[in-house]
Design a protein around this motif. Structure first.
Motif, PDB file in Angstrom:
ATOM      1  N   LYS A 276       0.828  -1.212   0.000  1.00  0.00           N
ATOM      2  CA  LYS A 276       0.000   0.000   0.000  1.00  0.00           C
ATOM      3  C   LYS A 276       0.859   1.258   0.000  1.00  0.00           C
ATOM      4  O   LYS A 276       0.506   2.279  -0.595  1.00  0.00           O
ATOM      5  N   ALA A 277       2.037   1.182   0.644  1.00  0.00           N
ATOM      6  CA  ALA A 277       2.929   2.344   0.698  1.00  0.00           C
ATOM      7  C   ALA A 277       3.547   2.668  -0.646  1.00  0.00           C
ATOM      8  O   ALA A 277       4.102   3.761  -0.823  1.00  0.00           O
ATOM      9  N   ALA A 278       3.466   1.760  -1.621  1.00  0.00           N
ATOM     10  CA  ALA A 278       4.046   2.016  -2.942  1.00  0.00           C
ATOM     11  C   ALA A 278       3.229   3.030  -3.733  1.00  0.00           C
ATOM     12  O   ALA A 278       3.717   3.555  -4.743  1.00  0.00           O
ATOM     13  N   GLY A 279       2.001   3.295  -3.324  1.00  0.00           N
ATOM     14  CA  GLY A 279       1.180   4.278  -4.014  1.00  0.00           C
ATOM     15  C   GLY A 279       0.490   3.779  -5.260  1.00  0.00           C
ATOM     16  O   GLY A 279      -0.092   4.569  -6.002  1.00  0.00           O
ATOM     17  N   LEU A 280       0.543   2.476  -5.521  1.00  0.00           N
ATOM     18  CA  LEU A 280      -0.121   1.890  -6.685  1.00  0.00           C
ATOM     19  C   LEU A 280      -1.458   1.297  -6.274  1.00  0.00           C
ATOM     20  O   LEU A 280      -1.618   0.839  -5.135  1.00  0.00           O
ATOM     21  N   PRO A 281      -2.432   1.279  -7.175  1.00  0.00           N
ATOM     22  CA  PRO A 281      -3.724   0.678  -6.823  1.00  0.00           C
ATOM     23  C   PRO A 281      -3.604  -0.824  -6.634  1.00  0.00           C
ATOM     24  O   PRO A 281      -2.891  -1.513  -7.371  1.00  0.00           O
ATOM     25  N   LEU A 282      -4.313  -1.338  -5.638  1.00  0.00           N
ATOM     26  CA  LEU A 282      -4.374  -2.774  -5.397  1.00  0.00           C
ATOM     27  C   LEU A 282      -5.614  -3.334  -6.077  1.00  0.00           C
ATOM     28  O   LEU A 282      -6.722  -2.835  -5.855  1.00  0.00           O
ATOM     29  N   VAL A 283      -5.440  -4.348  -6.893  1.00  0.00           N
ATOM     30  CA  VAL A 283      -6.545  -4.994  -7.598  1.00  0.00           C
ATOM     31  C   VAL A 283      -6.666  -6.407  -7.037  1.00  0.00           C
ATOM     32  O   VAL A 283      -5.838  -7.278  -7.328  1.00  0.00           O
ATOM     33  N   PHE A 284      -7.675  -6.634  -6.212  1.00  0.00           N
ATOM     34  CA  PHE A 284      -7.879  -7.936  -5.589  1.00  0.00           C
ATOM     35  C   PHE A 284      -8.626  -8.845  -6.565  1.00  0.00           C
ATOM     36  O   PHE A 284      -9.654  -8.451  -7.133  1.00  0.00           O
ATOM     37  N   VAL A 285      -8.101 -10.070  -6.722  1.00  0.00           N
ATOM     38  CA  VAL A 285      -8.640 -11.012  -7.706  1.00  0.00           C
ATOM     39  C   VAL A 285      -8.981 -12.316  -6.974  1.00  0.00           C
ATOM     40  O   VAL A 285      -8.215 -13.281  -7.019  1.00  0.00           O
ATOM     41  N   PRO A 286     -10.117 -12.373  -6.274  1.00  0.00           N
ATOM     42  CA  PRO A 286     -10.441 -13.576  -5.501  1.00  0.00           C
ATOM     43  C   PRO A 286     -11.165 -14.632  -6.337  1.00  0.00           C
ATOM     44  O   PRO A 286     -11.793 -14.334  -7.356  1.00  0.00           O
ATOM     45  N   LEU A 287     -11.043 -15.878  -5.875  1.00  0.00           N
ATOM     46  CA  LEU A 287     -11.898 -16.944  -6.362  1.00  0.00           C
ATOM     47  C   LEU A 287     -13.259 -16.825  -5.682  1.00  0.00           C
ATOM     48  O   LEU A 287     -13.366 -16.288  -4.578  1.00  0.00           O
ATOM     49  N   HIS A 288     -14.289 -17.351  -6.335  1.00  0.00           N
ATOM     50  CA  HIS A 288     -15.668 -17.071  -5.897  1.00  0.00           C
ATOM     51  C   HIS A 288     -16.362 -18.362  -5.485  1.00  0.00           C
ATOM     52  O   HIS A 288     -16.546 -19.264  -6.303  1.00  0.00           O
ATOM     53  N   ARG A 289     -16.769 -18.450  -4.205  1.00  0.00           N
ATOM     54  CA  ARG A 289     -17.488 -19.609  -3.701  1.00  0.00           C
ATOM     55  C   ARG A 289     -18.891 -19.276  -3.224  1.00  0.00           C
ATOM     56  O   ARG A 289     -19.798 -20.090  -3.356  1.00  0.00           O
ATOM     57  N   SER A 290     -19.068 -18.100  -2.648  1.00  0.00           N
ATOM     58  CA  SER A 290     -20.337 -17.789  -1.987  1.00  0.00           C
ATOM     59  C   SER A 290     -20.671 -16.317  -2.188  1.00  0.00           C
ATOM     60  O   SER A 290     -19.782 -15.483  -2.413  1.00  0.00           O
ATOM     61  N   HIS A 291     -21.966 -15.991  -2.069  1.00  0.00           N
ATOM     62  CA  HIS A 291     -22.368 -14.584  -2.085  1.00  0.00           C
ATOM     63  C   HIS A 291     -21.783 -13.839  -0.889  1.00  0.00           C
ATOM     64  O   HIS A 291     -21.641 -12.609  -0.932  1.00  0.00           O
ATOM     65  N   PHE A 292     -21.455 -14.558   0.163  1.00  0.00           N
ATOM     66  CA  PHE A 292     -20.887 -13.935   1.357  1.00  0.00           C
ATOM     67  C   PHE A 292     -19.481 -13.412   1.097  1.00  0.00           C
ATOM     68  O   PHE A 292     -18.962 -12.602   1.877  1.00  0.00           O
ATOM     69  N   ASP A 293     -18.846 -13.872   0.004  1.00  0.00           N
ATOM     70  CA  ASP A 293     -17.495 -13.406  -0.327  1.00  0.00           C
ATOM     71  C   ASP A 293     -17.458 -11.897  -0.513  1.00  0.00           C
ATOM     72  O   ASP A 293     -16.447 -11.257  -0.194  1.00  0.00           O
ATOM     73  N   TYR A 294     -18.547 -11.321  -1.078  1.00  0.00           N
ATOM     74  CA  TYR A 294     -18.564  -9.882  -1.322  1.00  0.00           C
ATOM     75  C   TYR A 294     -18.245  -9.111  -0.041  1.00  0.00           C
ATOM     76  O   TYR A 294     -17.397  -8.210  -0.013  1.00  0.00           O
ATOM     77  N   ILE A 295     -18.970  -9.470   1.035  1.00  0.00           N
ATOM     78  CA  ILE A 295     -18.847  -8.747   2.291  1.00  0.00           C
ATOM     79  C   ILE A 295     -17.595  -9.158   3.050  1.00  0.00           C
ATOM     80  O   ILE A 295     -16.911  -8.331   3.660  1.00  0.00           O
TER      81      ILE A 295
END
Length: 867
Positions: A276-295
């Motif tokens: 985060k200190a590098a100043g670049l945007p973080l793009v999270f790329v998760p695998l998807h199992r449940s609607h609960f993953d969003y939260i």
């Protein structure tokens, strides 16, 4: 007079009540004053200073105060005892031998970037002074630990206190920036001109140009109104207040549904904080199992002090009330299908989505999107959907952004929150999300124990470094101009490139993107999926379901199950997988409770108790969902073991010895057949290399025995590098295969036979489904062909002609149809809004169709190993 008396009576009651309230408040203050650890520390320091000035022992006052305290509150006595014990230990160390203290259990580092294509990222974002010990923290205990020394109110309401003190982030509205975007304005103008041309064609009186010019303002306004509606449907409305409310609700909800808590690796979070200190945007790329993953992902990042990302959610989640909360937590809604639907070719939507994503990154927002597209219905990682990834990559290539850090992420549950997907695997239509279905699902979830939850983040990977690396891989370049059927395909040369070509999809811009660009996006997407799958924490239910379906399918005693379960734990731990901790018997008991009696049953009692998996079709499908997380780990050795069985079961084949080149060739053919099911290796590695590594693993397990040291494998790799220095037009020069003399002896030990059987059973249900798909191949509606194949599998299972209930899976049947389409055997087209399937020439001939399908049938062979 009576009125005055009543008034004075009321006044007296008020005075008495206020006096009681003051007394209660004063008592509470005194209680806090004499019980607070901070006040006690302050009194101790003051007492020591006063005693020192008076010439008295500075500890006398402290000991006098302690003597009046109850023993259970005397924490200072414990501290003094510990100090004395340490001093005594120091004297013992001087006199005796130096014995190192016991070290905590160390786990292998997990989630590191690929050393081949991202070496700089692998060395970055790490603390060189400390090592990754694999420590896992329960994020629900962060508030409790932070306010352990706080006041009475903070200690009792630590969840609320923690949520109220979370960081405020500046989430600016992105819509005005998108409206000013140059490409968005250009798309509006092109759409306006298109509408004007249609208006001119409809006007038949010869005054088309004048009418169009007169109506330009109205047409432009109508286009802008529609574009603004599209943009508002997409946009998020992230709010710090909503985030705090949802964080507090999640604290309470997760404590109720997850008795084992929600864990994450401390090293993962520390890497994210440094990135985060590098100043670049973080793009999270998760695998998807449940609607609960969003939260859950947003909740975890928010509690750990990281900026919550904007989350790409399907528009099916835009339901009343719950959709508003998701939008407040950062969700922006995208259409589930763009190409191949009624929105195909909609430039306004595509440009609006692209502009919204890029302006969000420019505004210092983090981004999150599920690279698989939808939830996995089988438990295995799915092939990537590279739409949003292509937008980010195109933005980097055209200089819109300097770089981005891609963070693969995974979520795993002891017991899946969304229930199971058995209905959809049996061909029933997907139930659409509504307010009442969401309410019922939440109510059911809150009244079910789902065990433990794990949320893990891989090491951030530089997109710039990935693109630079993949541009150097020449074996991935160049299109495959025609369908390569198995007899006409050199898999050792074409397989890696062919898989990327077959799976690559058009980006959000349509079909005007070069093939090499599509294949590079597909390669990066598959690498992210592979990295996330390999870093997924394996839950006890995953391993138990796998053991029951492969090693103990007919049932076993508790002792046999414990031995098989413990052996599998050791093997997975040796392979570097992140596992649970605990006694084997306790872990098995917990896993059986999570799976429930509907999936695992017990017969008998005491030492004679037998554990059996429920082998109905529905139970087998649900068990396979949990087991498939482990199946994906064993995909490569399972493919190799199945290829081995296919070779030695051919007529007149040697049952004891097999050649290296025959084994590799058969395994590459099976890799092509199952290319829709597994990603056996990252694209920066050749599949042939992965199969060679799998051979070495079987040698280590004593399944195969090498006659001599196989230096030919290294010689083969060297010869191929050397051959590249020659001109490609020199067709007369042909290098001999250096592995043609390498042979392996097939071990007949009971342990080796059991290992082969386990690996063959790992993918056998898939091959049963593929064989049934080939047998039921006819012209007609795709839905009818799918139903016919599924009914055939169900009938074979009920008639005991096929013992695998999990083979009756719609996903496996569809994947086999895709493979046959890639081979040019079938064609899929749309007619009257219905998806149809037809067999292509020359495979309309029964012999030709049988010949091509034999490339699948030969791996679904009858073998004594399974009898």
């Amino acid at each position: 007079m009576d009125t005055m008396i009543n008034v004075w009576a009321v006044v007296e009651h008020v005075r008495v009540a206020s006096g009681a309230a003051e007394l209660a408040i004063f008592t509470a203050i005194l209680y806090w004053f004499f019980t607070s650890s901070r006040v006690a520390d302050m009194l101790e320091v003051v007492g020591e200073r006063v005693g020192g000035w008076c010439g008295r022992d500075s500890t006398s006052l402290r000991h006098a105060v302690r003597a009046r305290r109850r023993p259970r509150h005397d924490i200072y006595a414990k501290l003094d005892a510990e100090i004395a014990a340490r001093n005594t230990a120091l004297y013992r160390l001087k006199d005796g031998p130096n014995i190192p203290p016991p070290q905590p259990l160390q786990k292998a580092p997990s989630g590191l970037a690929c050393s081949r294509c991202a070496p700089l990222s692998r060395e970055s974002w790490q603390d060189v002074k400390s090592t990754d010990s694999g420590n896992v923290i329960n994020i629900l205990d962060i508030g409790r630990q932070a306010f352990a020394n706080g006041g009475v109110v903070a200690r009792w309401f630590y969840d609320l206190s923690h949520c109220l003190r979370l960081i405020n982030y500046d989430y600016t509205d992105i819509v005005p920036s998108v409206l000013r975007d140059e490409r968005f304005q250009k798309a509006l103008e092109e759409k306006t001109q298109e509408e004007l041309r249609k208006l001119a064609e409809e006007n038949q009186d010869g005054r088309g140009d004048s009418v169009a010019a007169a109506h330009y303002a109205n047409v432009r306004k109508r286009v802008e109104t529609r574009a603004l509606k599209v943009l508002m449907d997409i946009s998020s409305a992230m709010s710090n207040n909503v985030l705090r409310l949802v964080a507090w609700v999640c604290h309470k909800a997760i404590r109720r549904i997850a008795s084992g808590g929600c864990g994450t690796r401390t090293a993962c979070v520390e890497r994210l904080r440094r990135a985060k200190a590098a100043g670049l945007p973080l793009v999270f790329v998760p695998l998807h199992r449940s609607h609960f993953d969003y939260i859950l992902l947003t909740f975890t990042l928010y509690l750990m002090g990281l900026r919550p990302p904007l989350v790409a959610a399907g528009d099916n989640m835009r339901i009343p009330f719950f959709g508003w909360f998701l939008r407040g937590c950062g969700a922006f809604y995208i259409r589930r299908r763009v190409d191949g639907s009624e929105y195909h070719g909609d430039p306004i939507y595509k440009t609006a989505l692209r502009a919204y994503i890029l302006n969000s990154l420019a505004a210092n927002n983090n981004l999150e999107f599920f690279i698989e597209g939808g939830r996995t219905r089988t438990g295995k990682p799915q092939a990537p959907k590279a739409g949003i990834l292509s937008v980010i990559m195109d933005a980097y290539l055209d200089g819109t952004i300097d770089d981005a850090l891609l963070v693969p992420a995974t979520v795993n549950y002891d017991k899946l929150v969304d229930g199971n997907f058995v209905r959809e695997q049996l061909g029933m239509p997907k139930q659409m999300e509504t307010f009442w279905s969401a309410f019922r699902g939440i109510w059911r979830t809150l009244n079910t124990n789902h065990g433990s939850i794990r949320v893990d983040f891989n090491q951030p990977i530089s997109l710039k470094e990935l693109v630079t690396s993949f541009q150097k891989y020449n074996y991935l370049k160049g299109p495959v101009e025609r369908a390569l059927t198995p007899p006409n395909n050199n898999l050792s040369v074409n397989l890696d490139k062919q898989i990327l070509y077959n799976h690559s999809h058009s980006s959000l811009y349509g079909d005007d993107v070069s093939t090499n660009h599509k294949m590079m996006v597909e390669a990066i997407g598959r690498h992210l999926v592979y990295d996330a799958a390999q870093a997924t924490s394996l839950m006890s239910t995953n391993v138990l379901a796998y053991v029951l379906l492969t090693e103990q399918r007919q049932g076993c005693s508790i002792k046999q199950l414990s031995e098989a379960f413990g052996k599998r734990n050791v093997a997975l731990n040796r392979a570097g997988r992140d596992l649970y901790n605990g006694n084997t018997a306790t872990v098995i008991k917990h896993a059986m409770e999570m799976l429930g009696r509907g999936l695992v049953r017990r017969e008998g009692s005491g030492d004679k108790q037998i554990i059996k998996p429920q082998l109905t079709i529905a139970a087998s499908l649900e068990l396979s969902y949990y087991a498939n997380t482990v199946v994906a780990h064993y995909a490569a050795p399972a493919i190799l073991a199945t290829a081995l069985e296919s070779v030695i079961n051919q007529p007149n084949a040697d049952q004891e010895v097999i050649r290296h080149n025959e084994l590799i060739e058969a395994s590459l053919q099976l890799c092509e057949v199952l290319s829709q099911e597994f990603i056996v290796c990252p694209p920066c590695h050749r599949i042939e290399e992965r199969m060679t590594d799998a051979i070495q693993s079987l040698i280590e397990e004593d399944v195969l025995i090498s006659f001599e040291k196989n230096s030919g494998i290294e010689e083969q790799q060297w010869s191929r590098r050397f051959a590249k220095t020659f001109d490609d037009d020199d067709e007369e020069f042909e290098m001999p295969d250096p592995t043609r003399h390498i042979k392996y002896r097939i071990s007949s030990k009971p342990e080796a036979v059991a290992e082969r059987r386990r690996l063959v059973l790992t993918i056998r249900p898939l091959l049963e489904a593929y064989a049934a798909t080939c047998r039921c191949l006819v012209d007609g509606s795709q839905k009818e062909v799918l139903r016919k194949t599924l009914d055939s599998l169900i009938e074979d299972y009920t008639q005991n002609r096929m013992p695998y209930g999990e083979a009756a899976s719609m996903d496996a049947i569809r994947n086999c149809q895709r493979i046959l389409r890639q081979w040019g055997v079938v064609d899929m087209y749309t007619e009257k809004r219905e998806r149809r399937l037809r067999i292509c020439e020359p495979y309309r001939n029964a012999n030709a169709l049988q010949s091509i399908c034999n490339n699948i049938y030969k791996f679904n062979m009858d073998t004594p190993l399974l009898q």
